[in-house]
Design a protein around this motif. Structure first.
Motif, PDB file in Angstrom:
ATOM      1  N   ILE A  87       0.870  -1.172   0.000  1.00 57.48           N
ATOM      2  CA  ILE A  87       0.000   0.000   0.000  1.00 57.48           C
ATOM      3  C   ILE A  87       0.907   1.222   0.000  1.00 57.48           C
ATOM      4  CG2 ILE A  87      -1.824   1.243   1.216  1.00 57.48           C
ATOM      5  CD1 ILE A  87      -2.344  -1.435   2.752  1.00 57.48           C
ATOM      6  N   THR A  88       0.861   1.999  -1.052  1.00 55.47           N
ATOM      7  CA  THR A  88       1.657   3.220  -1.132  1.00 55.47           C
ATOM      8  C   THR A  88       0.802   4.370  -0.604  1.00 55.47           C
ATOM      9  OG1 THR A  88       2.833   2.357  -3.044  1.00 55.47           O
ATOM     10  CG2 THR A  88       2.982   4.726  -2.651  1.00 55.47           C
ATOM     11  N   ALA A 142       4.772   7.007  -0.279  1.00 52.09           N
ATOM     12  CA  ALA A 142       5.189   7.305  -1.653  1.00 52.09           C
ATOM     13  C   ALA A 142       6.597   7.882  -1.574  1.00 52.09           C
ATOM     14  CB  ALA A 142       4.228   8.321  -2.272  1.00 52.09           C
ATOM     15  N   GLY A 143       7.422   7.583  -2.551  1.00 59.83           N
ATOM     16  CA  GLY A 143       8.793   8.087  -2.546  1.00 59.83           C
ATOM     17  C   GLY A 143       9.708   7.366  -1.575  1.00 59.83           C
ATOM     18  N   MET A 144       9.379   6.118  -1.288  1.00 57.83           N
ATOM     19  CA  MET A 144      10.163   5.340  -0.333  1.00 57.83           C
ATOM     20  C   MET A 144      11.641   5.257  -0.724  1.00 57.83           C
ATOM     21  SD  MET A 144       9.896   3.485   2.410  1.00 57.83           S
ATOM     22  CE  MET A 144      10.408   2.017   3.240  1.00 57.83           C
ATOM     23  N   ASP A 145      11.934   5.107  -2.003  1.00 56.74           N
ATOM     24  CA  ASP A 145      13.332   5.004  -2.445  1.00 56.74           C
ATOM     25  C   ASP A 145      14.148   6.204  -1.995  1.00 56.74           C
ATOM     26  OD1 ASP A 145      12.629   2.655  -3.636  1.00 56.74           O
ATOM     27  OD2 ASP A 145      12.602   3.449  -5.674  1.00 56.74           O
ATOM     28  N   ALA A 146      13.597   7.403  -2.137  1.00 56.51           N
ATOM     29  CA  ALA A 146      14.315   8.614  -1.739  1.00 56.51           C
ATOM     30  C   ALA A 146      14.462   8.701  -0.222  1.00 56.51           C
ATOM     31  CB  ALA A 146      13.588   9.846  -2.265  1.00 56.51           C
ATOM     32  N   LEU A 147      13.464   8.189   0.504  1.00 52.53           N
ATOM     33  CA  LEU A 147      13.517   8.261   1.972  1.00 52.53           C
ATOM     34  C   LEU A 147      14.578   7.357   2.579  1.00 52.53           C
ATOM     35  CD1 LEU A 147       9.740   8.475   2.886  1.00 52.53           C
ATOM     36  CD2 LEU A 147      11.480  10.214   3.304  1.00 52.53           C
ATOM     37  N   VAL A 148      14.926   6.286   1.883  1.00 53.81           N
ATOM     38  CA  VAL A 148      15.934   5.359   2.437  1.00 53.81           C
ATOM     39  C   VAL A 148      17.188   5.351   1.567  1.00 53.81           C
ATOM     40  CG1 VAL A 148      14.286   3.920   3.681  1.00 53.81           C
ATOM     41  CG2 VAL A 148      14.837   3.361   1.315  1.00 53.81           C
ATOM     42  N   GLY A 149      17.503   6.501   1.007  1.00 49.12           N
ATOM     43  CA  GLY A 149      18.625   6.619   0.076  1.00 49.12           C
ATOM     44  C   GLY A 149      19.991   6.762   0.713  1.00 49.12           C
ATOM     45  N   THR A 150      20.044   6.829   2.026  1.00 51.18           N
ATOM     46  CA  THR A 150      21.343   6.927   2.696  1.00 51.18           C
ATOM     47  C   THR A 150      21.497   5.750   3.653  1.00 51.18           C
ATOM     48  OG1 THR A 150      20.512   8.189   4.596  1.00 51.18           O
ATOM     49  CG2 THR A 150      21.196   9.458   2.638  1.00 51.18           C
ATOM     50  N   LYS A 177       9.068  -0.659  13.021  1.00 52.38           N
ATOM     51  CA  LYS A 177       7.965  -1.561  12.694  1.00 52.38           C
ATOM     52  C   LYS A 177       7.100  -0.785  11.701  1.00 52.38           C
ATOM     53  CE  LYS A 177       8.167  -4.430  16.725  1.00 52.38           C
ATOM     54  NZ  LYS A 177       7.466  -5.671  16.935  1.00 52.38           N
ATOM     55  N   LYS A 178       6.258   0.127  12.209  1.00 54.18           N
ATOM     56  CA  LYS A 178       5.513   1.031  11.328  1.00 54.18           C
ATOM     57  C   LYS A 178       6.484   2.115  10.863  1.00 54.18           C
ATOM     58  CE  LYS A 178       2.974   4.279  13.067  1.00 54.18           C
ATOM     59  NZ  LYS A 178       1.905   5.003  13.763  1.00 54.18           N
ATOM     60  N   ILE A 179       6.417   2.461   9.590  1.00 57.25           N
ATOM     61  CA  ILE A 179       7.290   3.504   9.052  1.00 57.25           C
ATOM     62  C   ILE A 179       6.821   4.878   9.532  1.00 57.25           C
ATOM     63  CG2 ILE A 179       8.017   4.678   6.934  1.00 57.25           C
ATOM     64  CD1 ILE A 179       8.002   1.921   5.576  1.00 57.25           C
ATOM     65  N   VAL A 180       7.790   5.644  10.020  1.00 56.87           N
ATOM     66  CA  VAL A 180       7.532   7.015  10.445  1.00 56.87           C
ATOM     67  C   VAL A 180       8.340   7.919   9.514  1.00 56.87           C
ATOM     68  CG1 VAL A 180       7.677   8.674  12.330  1.00 56.87           C
ATOM     69  CG2 VAL A 180       7.141   6.265  12.824  1.00 56.87           C
ATOM     70  N   ILE A 181       7.643   8.614   8.634  1.00 56.55           N
ATOM     71  CA  ILE A 181       8.289   9.432   7.610  1.00 56.55           C
ATOM     72  C   ILE A 181       9.231  10.460   8.232  1.00 56.55           C
ATOM     73  CG2 ILE A 181       7.902  11.088   5.749  1.00 56.55           C
ATOM     74  CD1 ILE A 181       5.195   9.636   5.236  1.00 56.55           C
ATOM     75  N   ALA A 182       8.800  11.151   9.263  1.00 54.92           N
ATOM     76  CA  ALA A 182       9.627  12.197   9.882  1.00 54.92           C
ATOM     77  C   ALA A 182      10.944  11.631  10.399  1.00 54.92           C
ATOM     78  CB  ALA A 182       8.863  12.882  11.009  1.00 54.92           C
ATOM     79  N   ASP A 183      10.925  10.419  10.933  1.00 59.90           N
ATOM     80  CA  ASP A 183      12.163   9.808  11.435  1.00 59.90           C
ATOM     81  C   ASP A 183      13.122   9.485  10.295  1.00 59.90           C
ATOM     82  OD1 ASP A 183      10.999  10.054  13.911  1.00 59.90           O
ATOM     83  OD2 ASP A 183      10.699   7.893  14.223  1.00 59.90           O
ATOM     84  N   LEU A 184      12.609   9.085   9.153  1.00 57.11           N
ATOM     85  CA  LEU A 184      13.472   8.825   7.998  1.00 57.11           C
ATOM     86  C   LEU A 184      14.016  10.134   7.432  1.00 57.11           C
ATOM     87  CD1 LEU A 184      11.479   6.006   6.166  1.00 57.11           C
ATOM     88  CD2 LEU A 184      13.533   5.771   7.574  1.00 57.11           C
ATOM     89  N   GLU A 185      13.176  11.148   7.374  1.00 54.72           N
ATOM     90  CA  GLU A 185      13.631  12.455   6.883  1.00 54.72           C
ATOM     91  C   GLU A 185      14.701  13.053   7.794  1.00 54.72           C
ATOM     92  OE1 GLU A 185       9.618  13.949   4.530  1.00 54.72           O
ATOM     93  OE2 GLU A 185       9.843  14.462   6.651  1.00 54.72           O
TER      94      GLU A 185
END
Length: 157
Positions: free
Chosen positions: A85-86, A125-133, A144-152
């Motif tokens: 689910i994106t 959406a844009g998962m590739d860019a979020l985990v690019g480093t 467990k659950k993805i937290v966008i702010a933590d990846l950013e």
């Protein structure tokens, strides 16, 4: 060929699963439902007790067609197949996670398993860019659950 349709085998909860999924996803509905009849009970052990259960049914989730049946305990669902689910934002991730995650030990990196045994990947959406480093990938592995702010927050590390 017009399309490929996922078809889910449930032990005996296909109707409950369809109804639940249709309540979770927008643009969803239950279509044709065929049930086992009493006459099948005499055709073999695998049909005993199945009268009224789902022989085959079709439903739509978020505009995509699925099929399902109650087939008994002969086959089980596993994490070998999952549905991705994106999501557009964190609120959408939170919504699907809350509705679909019911097996905490199956949770990792945005993957969860629902109460029917179906595996889901709930990702932005844009998962590739979020985990690019490397730092972002390391952060993802701890979630467990993805937290966008933590990846950013770890993007520049």
């Amino acid at each position: 060929m017009d399309t490929i349709t996922p078809f889910l085998w449930f032990d005996d909860c296909a109707e409950e699963a369809m109804e639940y999924y249709v309540s979770v996803f927008p643009d969803s509905s239950i279509g044709e439902v065929m049930r086992y009849t009493e006459e099948l009970e005499d055709m073999g052990e695998q049909f005993r007790g199945m009268t009224g259960k789902i022989n085959a049914a079709w439903f739509t989730l978020a505009g995509r067609r699925f099929g399902c049946l109650d087939g008994g305990p002969y086959f089980t669902l596993s994490e070998a197949v999952s549905f991705a689910i994106t999501c557009e934002d964190q609120a959408e991730i939170d919504h699907y996670w809350e509705k679909l995650s019911h097996v905490p030990e199956a949770e990792q990196c945005g993957w969860c398993k629902d109460r029917f045994g179906v595996s889901w990947q709930v990702m932005p959406a844009g998962m590739d860019a979020l985990v690019g480093t490397p730092a972002a990938m390391q952060a993802l592995l701890g979630m467990k659950k993805i937290v966008i702010a933590d990846l950013e927050a770890v993007q520049d590390r």
